[in-house]
Design a protein around this motif. Structure first.
Motif, PDB file in Angstrom:
ATOM      1  N   UNK A   1      12.716   1.473   0.191  1.00 48.39           N
ATOM      2  CA  UNK A   1      14.161   1.848   0.800  1.00 48.39           C
ATOM      3  C   UNK A   1      13.893   1.812   2.322  1.00 48.39           C
ATOM      4  N   UNK A   2      14.825   1.207   2.917  1.00 46.11           N
ATOM      5  CA  UNK A   2      14.924   1.127   4.336  1.00 46.11           C
ATOM      6  C   UNK A   2      14.652   2.296   5.088  1.00 46.11           C
ATOM      7  N   UNK A   3      15.365   3.514   4.490  1.00 47.60           N
ATOM      8  CA  UNK A   3      15.448   4.509   5.182  1.00 47.60           C
ATOM      9  C   UNK A   3      14.210   5.459   5.241  1.00 47.60           C
ATOM     10  N   UNK A   4      12.975   4.981   4.587  1.00 49.73           N
ATOM     11  CA  UNK A   4      11.940   5.476   4.609  1.00 49.73           C
ATOM     12  C   UNK A   4      11.208   5.300   5.760  1.00 49.73           C
ATOM     13  N   UNK A   5      11.452   4.254   6.637  1.00 54.08           N
ATOM     14  CA  UNK A   5      10.486   3.694   7.514  1.00 54.08           C
ATOM     15  C   UNK A   5      11.023   3.684   9.002  1.00 54.08           C
ATOM     16  N   UNK A   6      10.122   3.769  10.009  1.00 52.93           N
ATOM     17  CA  UNK A   6      10.308   3.377  11.288  1.00 52.93           C
ATOM     18  C   UNK A   6      10.471   1.969  11.479  1.00 52.93           C
TER      19      UNK A   6
ATOM     20  N   UNK B   1       4.993   8.896   5.034  1.00 54.78           N
ATOM     21  CA  UNK B   1       6.273   8.205   5.370  1.00 54.78           C
ATOM     22  C   UNK B   1       7.325   9.088   5.880  1.00 54.78           C
TER      23      UNK B   1
ATOM     24  N   UNK C   1       8.604   9.169   9.287  1.00 53.21           N
ATOM     25  CA  UNK C   1       9.266   7.638   9.986  1.00 53.21           C
ATOM     26  C   UNK C   1       8.541   7.029  10.913  1.00 53.21           C
ATOM     27  N   UNK C   2       7.166   7.109  10.579  1.00 53.17           N
ATOM     28  CA  UNK C   2       6.303   6.445  11.886  1.00 53.17           C
ATOM     29  C   UNK C   2       5.744   5.116  11.471  1.00 53.17           C
ATOM     30  N   UNK C   3       5.654   4.919  10.265  1.00 52.56           N
ATOM     31  CA  UNK C   3       5.326   3.836   9.521  1.00 52.56           C
ATOM     32  C   UNK C   3       6.121   2.869   9.010  1.00 52.56           C
ATOM     33  N   UNK C   4       5.784   1.375   9.481  1.00 57.41           N
ATOM     34  CA  UNK C   4       6.981   0.337   9.359  1.00 57.41           C
ATOM     35  C   UNK C   4       6.750   0.022   7.909  1.00 57.41           C
ATOM     36  N   UNK C   5       7.678  -0.842   7.548  1.00 58.06           N
ATOM     37  CA  UNK C   5       7.915  -1.120   6.122  1.00 58.06           C
ATOM     38  C   UNK C   5       6.684  -2.220   5.686  1.00 58.06           C
TER      39      UNK C   5
END
Lengths: 317, 238
Positions: A24-29, B93, B96-100
């Motif tokens: 889910x894109x909302x979970x990432x920086x 996660x 919000x500091x880890x990228x996809x």
């Protein structure tokens, strides 16, 4: 055999589900985001200086070499000292002598109780700005009462002081952030700019696209149009998102420079107490815009002192 | 090396024998998260808890051997993996500091690890089920490559050792998967701890290439639960 086949299918399905859930894109920086390319920066900058700025230089300053500067400064500069003959006037104002600057910026820093960090910040920033050839002045707005820290109201007070001093561009700056690249020009772009998009504490990643905290640059005309920031946010959190929603309400888009240019170093500090009402305040941000901000600024000014390196405004909120 | 399974009875001689299997299997899922929660209080306590767990493992290896197969140690492995996975995906996660891409690589490495260890266990169980000496305690003729595994109470050919943490024998057919699983597990752990530590601590860029954690002094200052932070951030994104 059928049992193990069923087990394999179950395991496979669980694996695929886990992959889907955690994509889910909302979970990432975000390590990459839309930004102004280096060769376009000068086009997007808004050139304006103080109306009462006088300069004895013959030529205008050229900023091409500053934008293309690839060096990185070390945060260890905070332990050093300023150069002799730095030419910084009382109140922390500096005008480059060898050329006529194209940009005037007021750097507004809300502050309380971090004297050692402030000392390092001032030494670093004055060293940093020497390489940028801009006209600037540093305002430190200190909250002297014991209520929770109200960053937004302090920024409003600083912005009002900068407007009185005639600055067309303000940079709202946190005291624990240091810009690492001299190519990160402290001047206003045509749209409000989120300058601190690549902080070391956040793994040089942008936590979410609408983040507008840390260091931002905004033209004073635009700041007045959104009536500044809200004065109600006592305690940590959400006043930057409030400003973002005000800008969106007036159809302003924000811009950023690339991740390499926007690198910042954040000092570690004890976590502040979270503001209690911040989510409620944030949900009604747009409705309060006209009534709550620069137009409704009430505070007690304790003192304004022109120190050698900064203008010190002490207020009781 | 022969390494037999121990039951909790060996370590705590006064426990009742009832419900031995159930408790052994579920105990690590309760004990381990509890120990880790205590470890978050301060740096001293983290070190103490880690030393206690390490000493417990050493103690397990030095106790006199018994013959029964216990699910406790396999449960400990599983609960460790599940706890680390949940901590990473929910808490790290959530900041919000880890990228996809980084999370995808982590999940891929984890999937490879799980696959290799699953194959290893599947082959070991298959060998047990279809081994030529099933049910017999001793074979009349002992060849040089047949061993009697005390834990499984079965004779297997080409046994290297019995792993209590995976509750199976490591034989020649599944040794490749065992090695591959170990390498993938090491890579997963290295990558996962790098992501976690650079998120929680102040990182720095090592020779312009990789992020390494530098200053962890404020890692113990967090008061708010990460779940609350995640909800707030998701609200802001909307």
């Amino acid at each position: 055999m059928r049992c193990s086949y069923r087990k394999k299918i179950i395991y496979g399905v669980i694996t695929i589900l886990i992959f889907i859930i955690f994509s889910h894109p909302g979970l990432y920086g975000r390590s990459s985001y839309e930004f102004i390319e280096k060769h376009n920066i000068l086009k997007y900058l808004h050139e304006e200086v103080n109306v009462n700025l006088t300069s004895n230089a013959f030529t205008n300053c050229d900023y091409h070499d500053i934008i293309n500067d690839e060096t990185t400064l070390s945060p260890n500069l905070i332990e050093g000292d300023l150069v002799e003959g730095h030419g910084i006037r009382d109140g922390g104002e500096y005008i480059p002598q060898d050329c006529r600057p194209k940009f005037s910026t007021a750097i507004i820093v809300p502050y309380r109780d971090r004297a050692e960090q402030l000392r390092g910040f001032l030494v670093y920033m004055h060293t940093f700005f020497r390489r940028q050839r801009i006209h600037y002045r540093i305002f430190i707005i200190e909250q002297v009462d014991s209520r929770p820290f109200n960053r937004a109201k302090l920024l409003n007070i600083g912005a009002a002081a900068a407007i009185n001093a005639g600055f067309p561009c303000i940079v709202l700056h946190d005291v624990d952030l240091l810009p690492l690249r001299p190519s990160n020009l402290y001047a206003c772009t045509k749209q409000p700019r989120h300058m601190s998009s690549s902080i070391n504490k956040f793994r040089f990643v942008l936590p979410y696209l609408t983040l507008f905290g840390g260091v931002i640059s905004i033209r004073t005309s635009q700041y007045k149009m959104v009536n500044g920031m809200s004065n109600e946010y006592f305690g940590w959190g959400a006043e930057d998102d409030d400003l973002y929603s005000r800008l969106r309400a007036c159809n302003f888009k924000i811009c950023r420079f690339g991740p390499e240019i926007s690198q910042y170093h954040m000092f570690s500090h004890k976590l502040q107490r979270k503001g209690k009402l911040r989510s409620d305040l944030l949900s009604f941000a747009r409705k309060r815009m006209a009534a709550d901000g620069l137009s409704s600024l009430h505070y007690l000014e304790v003192a304004t002192v022109l120190h050698p390196l900064f203008t010190h405004i002490m207020v009781d909120l | 090396m022969v390494s037999s399974a121990l039951t909790i009875q060996d370590i705590l001689p006064f426990r009742a024998n009832n419900k031995k299997v159930d408790m052994d299997a579920f105990l690590p899922f309760i004990v381990l998260p509890f120990l880790l929660l205590i470890a978050t209080i301060s740096r001293t306590i983290t070190i103490i808890i880690m030393v206690v767990i390490g000493m417990g493992v050493l103690y397990v290896y030095t106790r006199p051997r018994q013959k029964n197969r216990s699910p406790f140690f396999f449960s400990w492995t599983m609960s460790s993996a599940v706890t680390m996975f949940l901590v990473f995906e929910i808490i790290i996660l959530g900041l919000l500091e880890v990228t996809q891409l980084e999370n995808f690589i982590f999940l891929l490495l984890l999937a490879c690890t799980c696959y290799f260890f699953y194959k290893m266990k599947a082959i070991a169980d298959f060998e047990l089920a279809t081994g030529s000496s099933k049910g017999k305690e001793y074979s009349p003729v002992l060849t040089s490559d047949s061993y009697y595994c005390q834990v499984c109470q079965i004779e297997v050919n080409e046994r290297f050792f019995h792993s209590i943490w995976w509750d199976c024998c490591v034989l020649r057919p599944n040794y490749v998967y065992f090695l591959a699983g170990q390498i993938c597990a090491f890579a997963t752990l290295l990558f996962g701890t790098n992501l976690g530590l650079t998120t929680v601590c102040q990182p720095f860029i090592f020779y312009g290439l990789i992020l390494l954690p530098e200053d962890c002094n404020d890692a113990y200052y967090e008061f708010e639960t990460p779940v609350e932070k995640t909800c707030e951030r998701i609200k802001r994104v909307k």
